[in-house]
Design an enzyme around this catalytic site. Structure first.
Site, mmCIF file in Angstrom:
data_model
loop_
_atom_site.group_PDB
_atom_site.id
_atom_site.type_symbol
_atom_site.label_atom_id
_atom_site.label_comp_id
_atom_site.label_asym_id
_atom_site.label_seq_id
_atom_site.Cartn_x
_atom_site.Cartn_y
_atom_site.Cartn_z
ATOM 1 C CG ASN A 114 -0.272 0.333 2.506
ATOM 2 O OD1 ASN A 114 0.767 -0.229 2.832
ATOM 3 N ND2 ASN A 114 -0.853 1.231 3.273
ATOM 4 C CG HIS B 32 3.078 3.732 -7.564
ATOM 5 N ND1 HIS B 32 2.275 2.920 -6.802
ATOM 6 C CD2 HIS B 32 2.316 4.173 -8.597
ATOM 7 C CE1 HIS B 32 1.081 2.853 -7.366
ATOM 8 N NE2 HIS B 32 1.072 3.609 -8.446
#
Length: 193
Positions: A85, A96
């Site tokens: 996550n 990310h």
């Protein structure tokens, strides 16, 4: 279409010179082959400029629990990386593996996933399909630590991931967290490799 293989791997295991080719036989000899040229054209039509790197403030980090980091995924990728996550830093900047100390991006280059002259950062995550790569998370909820996630969240994320894999058909799915993989898929003997 070819069969999608799911392999368990940890990006932390990649060392300089790691030969990723033993997992993927690239259709044109390298990840920047002819398919990458077509992917680049497709992606440039969607996003044409790189965002300048920036650091979130303390207030932005605290508010990041409400943020989501968008998937970078499309049909026919060679490898789909699956994180657990987003951390708060990544959620704050909405990219990310965003924290400057994260080893994902240097490992990607050292592992041969991108050509030698290409060095990506979190702010370049949108370019991953250019190299036949994509990235998603098991759980979209941002947290300071992955152990804050419940087993129900991980299992729900596994079901969502399976739908994504069926839809986008990557050649390989690589998990970046063996413990979360085991919990999400109920595979207690899942091993790295």
């Amino acid at each position: 279409m070819g069969r999608t293989e799911i392999r368990i791997n940890s990006i932390e295991l990649f060392e300089p010179g790691f030969a990723f080719e033993r997992f993927v036989n690239y259709p044109h000899g390298n990840p920047a082959g002819l398919q990458a040229e077509n992917r680049l054209k497709k992606f440039m039509s969607r996003r044409t400029r790189q965002e300048a790197p920036w650091k979130p403030t303390k207030a932005q980090l605290q508010a990041a629990v409400r943020n989501r980091v968008p998937d970078v995924i499309e049909e026919g990728l060679d490898v789909l990386f699956v994180g657990i996550n987003p951390g708060l830093y990544s959620a704050a900047i909405r990219h990310h593996f965003g924290h400057p100390g994260n080893r994902f991006w240097p490992s990607l280059k050292a592992g041969g996933f991108t050509p030698g002259d290409v060095t990506l950062t979190a702010f370049d995550d949108w370019r991953l399909p250019e190299f036949g790569l994509g990235i998603t998370n098991l759980c979209p909820r941002a947290s300071a630590r992955a152990d804050e996630l419940t087993s129900e969240e991980l299992q729900r994320g596994a079901r969502t991931l399976l739908r994504k894999v069926k839809k986008y058909r990557p050649r390989f799915v690589t998990f970046l967290g063996i413990t979360s993989f085991r919990t999400a898929f109920g595979v207690q003997r899942g091993k790295v490799g």
